[in-house]
Write an enzyme that holds these catalytic residues in place. Sequence first.
Site, mmCIF file in Angstrom:
data_model
loop_
_atom_site.group_PDB
_atom_site.id
_atom_site.type_symbol
_atom_site.label_atom_id
_atom_site.label_comp_id
_atom_site.label_asym_id
_atom_site.label_seq_id
_atom_site.Cartn_x
_atom_site.Cartn_y
_atom_site.Cartn_z
ATOM 1 N N ARG A 128 -40.400 -14.890 12.558
ATOM 2 C CA ARG A 128 -39.841 -16.082 11.886
ATOM 3 C C ARG A 128 -40.576 -17.339 12.350
ATOM 4 O O ARG A 128 -40.849 -18.251 11.588
ATOM 5 C CB ARG A 128 -38.347 -16.208 12.182
ATOM 6 C CG ARG A 128 -37.505 -15.131 11.518
ATOM 7 C CD ARG A 128 -36.032 -15.280 11.894
ATOM 8 N NE ARG A 128 -35.440 -16.467 11.324
ATOM 9 C CZ ARG A 128 -34.860 -17.440 12.015
ATOM 10 N NH1 ARG A 128 -34.794 -17.352 13.326
ATOM 11 N NH2 ARG A 128 -34.342 -18.487 11.405
ATOM 12 N N GLU A 164 -10.057 2.060 3.913
ATOM 13 C CA GLU A 164 -9.720 3.231 3.055
ATOM 14 C C GLU A 164 -10.993 3.788 2.404
ATOM 15 O O GLU A 164 -11.218 5.003 2.398
ATOM 16 C CB GLU A 164 -8.717 2.753 2.001
ATOM 17 C CG GLU A 164 -8.356 3.746 0.916
ATOM 18 C CD GLU A 164 -7.471 3.091 -0.172
ATOM 19 O OE1 GLU A 164 -6.395 2.559 0.173
ATOM 20 O OE2 GLU A 164 -7.853 3.107 -1.353
ATOM 21 N N SER A 177 0.825 -1.210 0.000
ATOM 22 C CA SER A 177 0.000 0.000 0.000
ATOM 23 C C SER A 177 0.856 1.256 0.000
ATOM 24 O O SER A 177 1.943 1.282 0.563
ATOM 25 C CB SER A 177 -0.931 0.026 1.210
ATOM 26 O OG SER A 177 -1.659 1.243 1.199
ATOM 27 N N GLY A 235 0.385 3.560 -2.943
ATOM 28 C CA GLY A 235 0.352 4.121 -4.296
ATOM 29 C C GLY A 235 1.760 4.235 -4.868
ATOM 30 O O GLY A 235 2.704 3.627 -4.369
ATOM 31 N N HIS A 284 -7.608 -3.375 4.610
ATOM 32 C CA HIS A 284 -7.027 -2.023 4.574
ATOM 33 C C HIS A 284 -7.808 -1.180 3.566
ATOM 34 O O HIS A 284 -8.190 -0.040 3.837
ATOM 35 C CB HIS A 284 -5.545 -2.101 4.177
ATOM 36 C CG HIS A 284 -4.951 -0.788 3.758
ATOM 37 N ND1 HIS A 284 -5.177 -0.230 2.515
ATOM 38 C CD2 HIS A 284 -4.162 0.095 4.423
ATOM 39 C CE1 HIS A 284 -4.546 0.934 2.433
ATOM 40 N NE2 HIS A 284 -3.926 1.150 3.582
ATOM 41 N N ASN A 285 -8.056 -1.737 2.401
ATOM 42 C CA ASN A 285 -8.756 -0.978 1.368
ATOM 43 C C ASN A 285 -10.217 -0.725 1.728
ATOM 44 O O ASN A 285 -10.759 0.323 1.420
ATOM 45 C CB ASN A 285 -8.650 -1.694 0.021
ATOM 46 C CG ASN A 285 -7.292 -1.461 -0.625
ATOM 47 O OD1 ASN A 285 -6.316 -1.184 0.058
ATOM 48 N ND2 ASN A 285 -7.214 -1.592 -1.924
ATOM 49 N N LYS A 294 -4.573 -6.668 3.261
ATOM 50 C CA LYS A 294 -4.572 -5.527 2.334
ATOM 51 C C LYS A 294 -6.001 -5.212 1.872
ATOM 52 O O LYS A 294 -6.382 -4.051 1.713
ATOM 53 C CB LYS A 294 -3.672 -5.828 1.119
ATOM 54 C CG LYS A 294 -3.701 -4.746 0.027
ATOM 55 C CD LYS A 294 -3.120 -3.449 0.523
ATOM 56 C CE LYS A 294 -3.275 -2.203 -0.302
ATOM 57 N NZ LYS A 294 -3.713 -2.104 -1.610
#
Length: 473
Positions: free
Chosen positions: A446, A191, A130, A132, A187-188, A184
């Site tokens: 239910r 983000e 990460s 960029g 993480h995104n 990751k």
Amino acid sequence: MEQAEIGLIGLGVMGANLALNIAEKGNRIAVFNRTTEKTDEFYAEAGALAERIIPCHTMEEFVAAIRPPRPVIIMIKAGEPVDQQIDALRDQLADNDIIIDAGNANFRDTIRRFEGLKDSGLTFIGMGVSGGEEGARHGPSIMVGGTPESYARVEKVLTSIAAKFDGEPCVAWLGNDGAGHFVKTIHNGIEYADMQMIAEIYGILRDGGHLGSKEIGAVFGEWNKGRLNSYLIEITEKVLNADDPLGDGPMVEMILDKAGQKGTGKWSVIEAQQMGVPATAIEAAVAARVLSSMKDQREKAEAAFGAKSSKVAVDDALKNDLELALFAAKIAAYAQGFAVMAEASSEFSWNLPMPTIAKIWRAGCIIRSQFLDEITSAFTADPDVSNLIMTPAFSQMVKESLPALRRVVALAVTNGLPVPALASALTYFDAYTQSRGTANLIQAQRDFFGAHGFERLDGKASSHGPWGDWKLS
Ligand code: 6PG
């Protein structure tokens, strides 16, 4: 010629920057690109770093240039091309060589690839990177999944290129097979939530407060000095202050309001749902991107329902509330992301180290912030806590900031300003902290229509409700 410490295939923007970073930190690196002109161009432009770069035109040359066991980073488009590249490498590499996928892969593909190479003598690392372009070039945050032995072979190089927070490298081995790519992905997801919540606050100031871009930029600039200090707040100020080079207004006002996405945010939500972990702020952020892309429909709907107009007085008290509200909502998004990781950790037997994950996100990555240092401390003190908001430090922060989030969401809602991620964060707190919820009614329904049964509060045997007679009428 001295052999390279590592190899890299794929000299696109991320690959080229990563290769330069590796060379700059004193490591010899062999590089290969399918189009050989790209390799030559890259080598010609590498300047003084060229002396540590071995440009290769054939796969044979490339493999011979790396010291065994050979670590080979592949930095190419995620998906099918990765499988093709692995197939091409299989025949060329030797026992114990390591293929490292550094792209944004779906961790389920990473697990499949890891398993697929198991009996081949080769091994596989799924590596989340990460930060960029800038991060790849000068110091990314690196999340590694694979065998500990294969990590040991690349640890030195990765440590040299990773971002540093107070001198500590932002790289770690996080677990077996797909662990790195999973982390990751989350993480995104976080983000996406961070960005969406910032955009919602921007919306309140722009459409409610009728502030100009630069005025809003100044507000974010101020916040960047306080508890919200982070890379995303910093770039928000910069973005809002930029002028359009092709016109005479702010750049941001010329940009079409349709957000793109490549899949990682969506994957984080799919996995959260699959595991039964509520990640409502992240879900709202992904849905908001999808809604943003439906520009045509939104235009027609605005024409049908009428444009909303709102007037919100922006004074110091509101700015203060907005700052605190964003902070509270951010806590919810991170708490949810970490809860998803905790569940995945047991489901996939990864034993994910939460304090370490927070640690390696403190610098280099897109969500880097001061706040992650506080998460690191909270998880270090209590690594097995059920939810971040139950740690003493974060429960205190939530108590302090939640009233502001409530006021801001109420203000936005009454003014017709959409705040899906902020509102989801607020209701997450409200639901999570309510010991007696309303699912007793759902259970009754239910049972009524499907005879699903329910548990009783008094501990008497599970049973059915007395709805038999009404059902008949
Ligand atoms: C990072 C970023 C990076 C990229 C993602 C998200 O950590 O460096 O997350 O990986 O921005 O691909 O992109 P989308 O917004 O296009 O899904």
